[in-house]
Design a protein around this motif. Sequence first.
Motif, mmCIF file in Angstrom:
data_model
loop_
_atom_site.group_PDB
_atom_site.id
_atom_site.type_symbol
_atom_site.label_atom_id
_atom_site.label_comp_id
_atom_site.label_asym_id
_atom_site.label_seq_id
_atom_site.Cartn_x
_atom_site.Cartn_y
_atom_site.Cartn_z
ATOM 1 N N SER A 76 43.737 42.634 31.260
ATOM 2 C CA SER A 76 42.775 42.749 32.353
ATOM 3 C C SER A 76 41.943 44.026 32.218
ATOM 4 O O SER A 76 40.793 44.060 32.645
ATOM 5 C CB SER A 76 43.485 42.721 33.708
ATOM 6 O OG SER A 76 44.456 43.728 33.758
ATOM 7 N N ASP A 77 42.514 45.071 31.626
ATOM 8 C CA ASP A 77 41.815 46.332 31.360
ATOM 9 C C ASP A 77 42.296 46.835 30.012
ATOM 10 O O ASP A 77 43.278 47.572 29.918
ATOM 11 C CB ASP A 77 42.109 47.346 32.466
ATOM 12 C CG ASP A 77 41.351 48.653 32.295
ATOM 13 O OD1 ASP A 77 40.855 48.940 31.186
ATOM 14 O OD2 ASP A 77 41.277 49.414 33.273
ATOM 15 N N GLN A 119 40.737 40.912 26.219
ATOM 16 C CA GLN A 119 40.124 41.028 27.539
ATOM 17 C C GLN A 119 38.906 40.119 27.559
ATOM 18 O O GLN A 119 37.936 40.372 26.842
ATOM 19 C CB GLN A 119 39.710 42.478 27.816
ATOM 20 C CG GLN A 119 39.044 42.658 29.163
ATOM 21 C CD GLN A 119 38.686 44.105 29.436
ATOM 22 O OE1 GLN A 119 39.429 45.008 29.065
ATOM 23 N NE2 GLN A 119 37.564 44.323 30.094
#
Length: 121
Positions: free
Chosen positions: A74-75, A119
């Motif tokens: 996600s990051d 990502q």
Amino acid sequence: MNTIINWFEIPVQDLERATAFYEAVFTAKFHRESMPGMEMAIFPHDKPNPGGALLKADAFKPSAQGSVVYLHASDLTAMLERVAKAGGECVFGPQVLPDDIGTFALILDSEGNRVGLHQPA
């Protein structure tokens, strides 16, 4: 059939060390299970969606060669920082992919496995 992917297993030598590594990188808790001849730490996932586990069993050995599992990031930048702090290493990337596919990197985990982090864009 919505997906061909059903389950994956990442071999480990030291389940405690590997679980600590992945829990630190993903900031998540893993569920532990065991069966005769094997111990597992299960990646968090919503059933019936595909899932996977860290697997300690005599017949499976960690490797930096062979198949690569790409895990959702996600990051990615924050995750790569946690990889280094948890004892892993980024060996490629991050690399932006064309056509708005996202960004990925390859890491070596605490056990010596090559694992991808992706990502989405």
